[in-house]
Scaffold this active site. Structure first.
Site, PDB file in Angstrom:
ATOM      1  CD  GLU A 252       4.065  -2.628   0.526  1.00 47.68           C
ATOM      2  OE1 GLU A 252       2.891  -2.633   0.978  1.00 47.68           O
ATOM      3  OE2 GLU A 252       4.408  -3.275  -0.481  1.00 47.68           O
ATOM      4  CB  CYS A 286      -0.040  -3.115   2.665  1.00 45.78           C
ATOM      5  SG  CYS A 286       0.351  -3.078   0.894  1.00 45.78           S
TER       6      CYS A 286
END
Length: 484
Positions: A252, A286
């Site tokens: 990720e 994020c």
């Protein structure tokens, strides 16, 4: 009363907490006031290699009863220690009370969902055969040793998102938290897993820095799978240093999340969602909104409503139960934030001027930003709102896709069906209609496309990266080969 976890400043190797012997230390600071929380002796490369050498899942993988028992015990321990866990999240990562509690709940959900994965190892399916007398059995087996590297922003959740399912599926884990959140991201999982009954060779945790151990968490010969959350640059580096190995990866990476406001959107609803989507944890997530793309028909009205909502957000201290603006995690991130503010001033018009006070930055808003500008194409990780005008709904989608990233996105419209059609056009691993993008549930496929990564977390999607699948067939009776 002192927190029982704040003294856990050691790595956890082969069932013991051991002091790092690299000769270097890291001073863990409370981002709220820069007070020293802990002096952490950093582990050496030799200690790290030893941790990988002792990691072993040979007995663990064949004992689902044990795995279930450990995870159930772990849930009880997390419940028992909730107050202290939340306290460390606040003190070590600069989380507000709201964010820390949300992270705790997300972590609990991950562990509970992991329990459902335990039985997904072994014989999992039968498939109809096209040949008489043949039986097709489908098996899943754990990868072996999972190398886990976690970031500082959601440290506990993003650590346990790997650790819990990897262990549930019968893997061993060697975990490296970001050392600046090493206690909540590494030491707390280690001590609670040990108390829950995890075998000493099944979980290792190393408090160190990449400047000491280099690429060991990516290239060690014992690694069978890599789980990494962090920057796109490091993600690309991982691919480079492992390019001669067929190794499973869940990466990720960076994001540039668009928040799209269509011409028919409920603006009050959109602004209400945007505030946590942009400013929760001071934007250090994020999934945080990076670009706010607004149809020209509602552009000015939206900006005014956004400004009114954002200017009420104030600095939050450790005891505040409601605020969402906490400190920037460290001085490097603070300097980056200041740089981004100056870049935004050069790229657009300031709507709301925030304040930089110590480690805190209150909301900034800029309008008339160009989508192809450097600031718009940069992951901000800070409380800076960039508003971009779109001439049409179709152009809004085009602007949203005009980025190298594709982690998550949001679309606001009164017509949900139309919103779904637009959402299908967005090049992103996750898209939310009429909701902000800072969302993560343990039973959904979490992950990005393009430069935002590869692989998926969540049940059952994490199976693809944390297990191997095998076809085993059995044949009863001879087959009529045409050449016999």
């Amino acid at each position: 009363m002192s927190n029982i976890f704040l003294s856990l400043n050691k790595s956890y190797i082969d069932g013991q907490f051991v002091e790092g012997d690299s000769g270097k230390t890291f001073e863990s600071l409370n981002p709220f006031d820069d007070s020293v929380l802990a002096e952490i002796p950093l582990a050496s490369l030799e200690q790290t290699k030893y941790a990988f050498s002792v990691a072993n899942n040979s007995e663990w993988k064949d004992n689902p009863k044990k795995r279930k028992k450990v995870l159930k015990n772990l849930i009880k321990l997390f419940i028992q220690h909730r107050k202290n866990i939340v306290d460390v999240l606040i003190k070590e990562s600069g989380s507000t009370f709201v964010k820390a509690n949300a992270e705790y709940v997300a972590t609990m959900n991950i562990i509970k969902e992991a329990l459902k994965l335990v039985d997904q190892v072994g014989h999992v399916d039968n498939r109809k055969s096209l040949i008489p007398g043949k039986k097709n059995l489908i098996y899943r087996s754990p990868k072996g040793i999972v190398s886990s590297v976690a970031p500082f922003n959601f440290p506990l959740h993003l650590s346990m998102r790997t650790i819990a399912p990897a262990l549930a599926l019968g893997n061993a884990v060697v975990h490296k938290p970001d050392v600046q959140t090493g206690i909540v991201s590494g030491s707390i999982p280690a001590v609670l897993l040990r108390e829950a009954g995890v075998p000493s060779n099944v979980f290792q945790m190393i408090l160190t820095k990449s400047s000491i151990v280099g690429d060991e968490f990516f290239v060690n010969d014992n690694i069978n799978a890599i789980s990494f959350t962090g920057s796109t640059a490091v993600g690309k580096h991982i691919r480079e240093v492992t390019n001669d190995r067929f190794i499973s990866m869940a990466l990720e990476l960076g994001g540039n999340s668009p928040f799209i406001v269509m011409d028919d959107a409920n603006l009050d609803h959109a602004v209400r969602a945007l505030i946590p989507g942009k400013y929760m944890h001071s934007g250090q997530i994020c999934m945080s909104v990076n670009r706010i793309i607004v149809h020209e028909a509602v552009y000015d009205e939206f900006i005014e409503k956004f400004k009114v909502a954002a200017e009420h957000l104030k600095i939050t201290n450790e005891d505040n139960k409601l605020g969402i603006i906490g400190p920037i995690i460290n001085k490097d991130q603070l300097e980056k934030t200041k740089k981004f503010i100056e870049m935004a001033k050069e790229s657009g018009e300031m709507v709301l001027e925030g304040e930089v006070t110590g480690n805190f930055v209150t909301p900034f808003i800029f309008k008339d930003i160009k989508n192809d500008s450097e600031i718009a194409q940069t992951e901000l990780f800070s409380p800076i709102g960039l508003v971009i005008k779109a001439n049409s709904n179709d152009e809004a989608i085009k602007l949203a896709n005009d980025t190298d990233y594709g982690l998550t996105a949001a679309v606001f419209t009164r017509d949900v069906e139309t919103g779904q059609k637009y959402a299908e056009q967005i090049e992103s691993g996750m898209v939310h209609v009429n909701e902000q993008p800072v969302l993560d549930f343990p039973n959904i496929p979490f992950g990005g496309v393009k430069n935002s990564g590869m692989g998926r977390y969540g049940n059952p999607y994490v199976l693809e990266d944390f297990t191997d699948i095998k076809w085993m067939s059995t044949q009863r009776g001879p087959l009529p080969y045409p050449f016999s």
